[in-house]
Write an enzyme that holds these catalytic residues in place. Structure first.
Site, PDB file in Angstrom:
ATOM      1  N   ASP A  99       0.772  -1.226  -0.030  1.00 15.23           N
ATOM      2  CA  ASP A  99       0.070   0.061   0.100  1.00 15.23           C
ATOM      3  C   ASP A  99       1.023   1.301   0.019  1.00 15.23           C
ATOM      4  O   ASP A  99       1.299   1.802   0.940  1.00 15.23           O
ATOM      5  CB  ASP A  99      -0.823  -0.070   1.077  1.00 15.23           C
ATOM      6  CG  ASP A  99      -2.103  -1.153   1.124  1.00 15.23           C
ATOM      7  OD1 ASP A  99      -1.778  -2.115   0.433  1.00 15.23           O
ATOM      8  OD2 ASP A  99      -3.212  -0.930   1.687  1.00 15.23           O
ATOM      9  N   LYS A 173      -6.831   3.663  -3.013  1.00 16.35           N
ATOM     10  CA  LYS A 173      -7.131   3.513  -1.707  1.00 16.35           C
ATOM     11  C   LYS A 173      -7.325   4.809  -1.198  1.00 16.35           C
ATOM     12  O   LYS A 173      -6.531   5.904  -1.562  1.00 16.35           O
ATOM     13  CB  LYS A 173      -6.135   2.860  -0.973  1.00 16.35           C
ATOM     14  CG  LYS A 173      -6.199   2.720   0.523  1.00 16.35           C
ATOM     15  CD  LYS A 173      -5.234   1.980   1.362  1.00 16.35           C
ATOM     16  CE  LYS A 173      -5.095   1.779   2.787  1.00 16.35           C
ATOM     17  NZ  LYS A 173      -3.995   1.067   3.434  1.00 16.35           N
ATOM     18  N   LYS A 207     -10.172   0.610  -2.328  1.00 17.11           N
ATOM     19  CA  LYS A 207     -10.228   0.092  -0.825  1.00 17.11           C
ATOM     20  C   LYS A 207     -10.714   1.293  -0.159  1.00 17.11           C
ATOM     21  O   LYS A 207     -10.046   2.464  -0.264  1.00 17.11           O
ATOM     22  CB  LYS A 207      -8.940  -0.006  -0.520  1.00 17.11           C
ATOM     23  CG  LYS A 207      -8.743  -0.593   1.107  1.00 17.11           C
ATOM     24  CD  LYS A 207      -7.229  -1.115   1.309  1.00 17.11           C
ATOM     25  CE  LYS A 207      -7.284  -1.298   2.871  1.00 17.11           C
ATOM     26  NZ  LYS A 207      -5.819  -1.665   3.233  1.00 17.11           N
TER      27      LYS A 207
END
Length: 247
Positions: A99, A173, A207
């Site tokens: 990430d 995300k 996400k």
């Protein structure tokens, strides 16, 4: 719906941030990893220096829980070499998901080519090692127009450079959960920001991280189209309880 398979159980505080000793903080991490194993969550999301510990515990438990870590966290303003070096070490330690925090301040300054380069190189490294890649855009630091633009930039880089069969391995995300906002202003995912991301990320998945605190909110996010939810209260959400966590 097996909501546990959407939940990335998250603990990203350093010992200093948690006001704990290194030993005490490592114990908290161990407990979080064990909780993810016991509850069969999708993933445990931890700092890079704890990836090897998670790998060992998960292998010993013969668990299917995957391991995620954050790269260039939380500001995202390190060099490209820093990002790739940190990601490479995490891969060596057995991580499954990378990430990355995109350099959203560089994006806001108009340094578009530099941001495109980091998205390309970071994604290429992850996919080359069969990892899931997520790009954190930090929605609380952006206005709605910037959320749309940065989400679309990531999508367009991936579509231009990678094969269609890899699109579902590259997420956009929402948040780090560590961005400092004025009192009371959300620093994580909101339904409004997630809708903007979903409208502009397709075919890449999204996400939602930070701000999802109840089972009902998690279900609503999933119904909107979110594929993963990052939360430090995965057990409470899975059990239908209201979390008191701020992430």
């Amino acid at each position: 719906m097996n909501i546990k398979q959407y939940l990335d159980s998250t603990y990203l505080k350093t010992a200093a941030q948690a006001n704990l000793s290194e030993k005490e903080n490592t114990k908290v991490v161990e407990n979080c990893i064990q909780e993810a194993i016991d509850n069969d969550f999708k993933l445990i999301m931890i700092r890079p220096d704890k990836v090897a510990l998670a790998k060992k515990m998960i292998q010993e438990a013969n668990s299917k829980v995957t391991i995620g870590t954050v790269i260039d966290f939380p500001e995202g303003n390190g060099t490209l070499e820093d990002k790739l070096g940190e990601a490479t070490q995490a891969i060596k330690n057995g991580v499954d998901d990378l990430d990355y925090v995109v350099d959203y301040e560089a994006f806001k300054r108009g340094e578009i080519e530099a941001v495109k380069e980091q998205v390309f190189e970071g994604t290429k490294l992850g996919l080359a090692h069969n990892k899931i890649v997520k790009w954190i855009i930090e929605v609380a630091a952006l206005d709605n127009h910037q959320i749309v633009q940065l989400t679309a930039l990531i999508k367009n880089v991936v579509i231009a450079n990678f094969s269609e069969k890899e699109y579902d391995k590259v997420f956009v995300k929402s948040s780090t959960g560590f961005y400092k906002t004025p009192e009371g202003v959300p620093n994580g995912a909101t339904f409004a920001t997630i809708k903007l991301m979903l409208e502009n990320s397709c075919p890449l998945p999204v996400k939602a991280a930070g701000g999802v605190r109840t089972y009902e909110e998690a279900v609503e996010m999933i119904q909107l189209g979110v594929k993963r939810i990052g939360t430090s209260a995965a057990k409470a959400i899975a059990n239908g309880e209201i979390a008191n966590s701020n992430y």
